[in-house]
Design a protein around this motif. Structure first.
Motif, short mmCIF file in Angstrom:
data_model
loop_
_atom_site.label_atom_id
_atom_site.label_comp_id
_atom_site.label_asym_id
_atom_site.label_seq_id
_atom_site.Cartn_x
_atom_site.Cartn_y
_atom_site.Cartn_z
N ILE A 243 8.72 -16.58 -35.49
CA ILE A 243 7.60 -17.39 -34.98
C ILE A 243 7.51 -18.69 -35.77
N TYR A 244 7.58 -18.56 -37.10
CA TYR A 244 7.49 -19.74 -37.96
C TYR A 244 8.63 -20.73 -37.67
N LEU A 245 9.84 -20.20 -37.48
CA LEU A 245 11.01 -21.08 -37.32
C LEU A 245 11.12 -21.69 -35.93
N TYR A 246 10.81 -20.91 -34.90
CA TYR A 246 11.18 -21.35 -33.55
C TYR A 246 10.00 -21.75 -32.67
N THR A 247 8.78 -21.51 -33.15
CA THR A 247 7.63 -21.84 -32.32
C THR A 247 6.61 -22.57 -33.18
N GLY A 248 5.67 -23.23 -32.58
CA GLY A 248 4.69 -23.95 -33.37
C GLY A 248 3.75 -22.99 -34.06
N LYS A 249 3.36 -21.98 -33.34
CA LYS A 249 2.29 -21.12 -33.83
C LYS A 249 2.31 -19.82 -33.06
N GLY A 250 1.98 -18.74 -33.73
CA GLY A 250 1.93 -17.45 -33.06
C GLY A 250 1.09 -16.49 -33.85
N ASN A 251 1.22 -15.23 -33.50
CA ASN A 251 0.35 -14.24 -34.10
C ASN A 251 1.09 -12.90 -34.23
N ILE A 252 0.81 -12.22 -35.33
CA ILE A 252 1.32 -10.86 -35.50
C ILE A 252 0.11 -9.93 -35.50
N ALA A 253 0.08 -9.00 -34.54
CA ALA A 253 -1.01 -8.04 -34.49
C ALA A 253 -0.45 -6.66 -34.81
N ILE A 254 -1.20 -5.90 -35.58
CA ILE A 254 -0.75 -4.58 -36.00
C ILE A 254 -1.81 -3.57 -35.63
N LYS A 255 -1.35 -2.51 -34.97
CA LYS A 255 -2.31 -1.63 -34.33
C LYS A 255 -1.85 -0.19 -34.46
N GLU A 256 -2.77 0.68 -34.87
CA GLU A 256 -2.45 2.10 -34.92
C GLU A 256 -2.51 2.66 -33.51
N VAL A 257 -1.50 3.43 -33.12
CA VAL A 257 -1.51 3.97 -31.76
C VAL A 257 -1.26 5.48 -31.79
N THR A 258 -1.70 6.16 -30.73
CA THR A 258 -1.41 7.59 -30.62
C THR A 258 -0.88 7.87 -29.22
N GLU A 259 -0.01 8.88 -29.15
CA GLU A 259 0.52 9.31 -27.86
C GLU A 259 0.66 10.82 -27.95
N GLY A 260 -0.19 11.53 -27.23
CA GLY A 260 -0.24 12.97 -27.43
C GLY A 260 -0.66 13.22 -28.87
N ASN A 261 0.12 14.03 -29.60
CA ASN A 261 -0.24 14.18 -31.01
C ASN A 261 0.67 13.37 -31.94
N LEU A 262 1.37 12.39 -31.33
CA LEU A 262 2.17 11.47 -32.15
C LEU A 262 1.30 10.30 -32.61
N LYS A 263 1.46 9.94 -33.89
CA LYS A 263 0.78 8.76 -34.40
C LYS A 263 1.82 7.69 -34.69
N GLY A 264 1.46 6.45 -34.46
CA GLY A 264 2.43 5.39 -34.73
C GLY A 264 1.77 4.08 -35.06
N LEU A 265 2.63 3.10 -35.35
CA LEU A 265 2.14 1.76 -35.64
C LEU A 265 2.83 0.80 -34.69
N LEU A 266 2.02 0.04 -33.97
CA LEU A 266 2.55 -0.93 -33.01
C LEU A 266 2.43 -2.33 -33.60
N VAL A 267 3.53 -3.07 -33.54
CA VAL A 267 3.52 -4.46 -34.02
C VAL A 267 3.74 -5.36 -32.81
N ILE A 268 2.82 -6.30 -32.60
CA ILE A 268 2.99 -7.23 -31.49
C ILE A 268 3.11 -8.65 -32.05
N ALA A 269 4.26 -9.27 -31.76
CA ALA A 269 4.47 -10.66 -32.18
C ALA A 269 4.39 -11.53 -30.94
N SER A 270 3.40 -12.42 -30.89
CA SER A 270 3.29 -13.24 -29.69
C SER A 270 3.21 -14.72 -30.07
N ASP A 271 3.80 -15.54 -29.22
CA ASP A 271 3.75 -16.98 -29.48
C ASP A 271 3.77 -17.74 -28.17
#
Ligand SMILES: Nc1ncnc2c1ncn2[C@@H]1O[C@H](COP(=O)(O)OP(=O)(O)OP(=O)(O)O)[C@@H](O)[C@H]1O
Ligand SMILES: [Mg+2]
Lengths: 132, 120
Positions: A49-77
């Motif tokens: 994001i820093y190199l190729y775009t002017g500005k963006g955002n990294i969002a980090i979110k705890e997610v669950t699916e059934g009894n699985l727990k995970g971490l979702l990373v969303i990079a948007s620009d």
């Protein structure tokens, strides 16, 4: 659901994003190797994001699916988008004199990986790591 | 904010212990400082200890690889020490092979290895 995010504008924001990622990964209960995978993946996405775009955002979110727990990373620009996603995902493909390891690396480091990109509009990359 | 990584000299070797997470600027100035120090001291070997480092991304890997190649051009051998298991695993998954790198478990072993290589 827990969401935290960091706007990526300067180099220092890359450091802030990966620190946030590591803290969240610890909270979810990931071990040191997965913490390193998640931190590295965030660092790659934030640097792109820093190199190729002017500005963006990294969002980090705890997610669950059934009894699985995970971490979702969303990079948007709202940068130029990626014209040829297939090539961008090839090991060694770079337009900046880098190693071209970032995107293919993130794909291997994380469990789920998705790119949505529109030329001229921007890119959104979502990657999840599941706790086993 | 700009931090500099200290570079110590011991006999004809330089010792660098990276003590905190590297940001881009620190990595770049480390590269310049090390080459400058190689030049002014005529050291023949370098040990870079990464023990406290808990992740390496493609940028840091590139800087490290460049440092190793540039040091080689200047006639100095580099040994990398203290790579944590998590770092080794993520480097391989990133697809990064640090070519022709000499490694050792810790600083002490690294210095011994360097001395042997410089003698031989
Ligand atoms: N968010 C983005 N917006 C626009 N183009 C991008 C974005 N992310 C990556 N790219 C393009 O995809 C290419 C490949 O990215 P990748 O991260 O795999 O390698 P790199 O950044 O060139 O090198 P490295 O990450 O190894 O330092 C980049 O060179 C760039 O052209
Ligand atoms: Mg990249």
């Amino acid at each position: 659901m827990n969401i935290d995010s960091v706007d990526i504008v300067t180099e220092w924001d890359i450091v802030a994003a990966r620190q946030l990622g590591r803290n969240e990964a610890k909270k979810v209960g990931f071990g040191t190797v997965d913490q390193a995978r998640i931190t590295t993946a965030i660092s790659e996405l934030a640097r792109n994001i820093y190199l190729y775009t002017g500005k963006g955002n990294i969002a980090i979110k705890e997610v669950t699916e059934g009894n699985l727990k995970g971490l979702l990373v969303i990079a948007s620009d709202e940068g130029p988008g990626i014209a040829d996603v297939r090539r961008a995902l090839e090991d060694g493909f770079t337009t900046s004199g880098g190693l071209g390891a970032g995107l293919p690396g993130v794909k291997r480091l994380m469990d789920d990986f998705k790119i949505e990109t529109v030329v001229g509009e921007g890119t959104k990359i979502s990657a999840t790591k599941w706790l086993r | 904010m700009k931090m500099r990584i200290p570079i110590l000299k011991l006999k004809d070797c330089l010792i660098v212990s990276i003590q905190w997470e590297l940001d881009d600027q620190t990595a770049i100035s480390f590269q310049e400082d090390l080459l400058e120090k190689l030049h002014t001291t005529s050291a023949r070997g370098v040990v870079i200890d990464l023990t406290p480092i808990d992740f390496i991304d493609s940028f840091i890997a590139k800087v490290l690889g460049d440092v190793i190649n540039m040091s080689g051009l200047m006639g100095a051998k580099v040994v990398i020490t203290g790579i944590q298991p998590a770092v080794a695993i993520t480097l391989i998954e990133l697809g990064i092979r640090l070519e022709n790198v000499s490694t050792a478990l810790d600083l002490e072993n690294g210095l011994e290895k360097l001395e042997r290589e410089l003698e031989g």
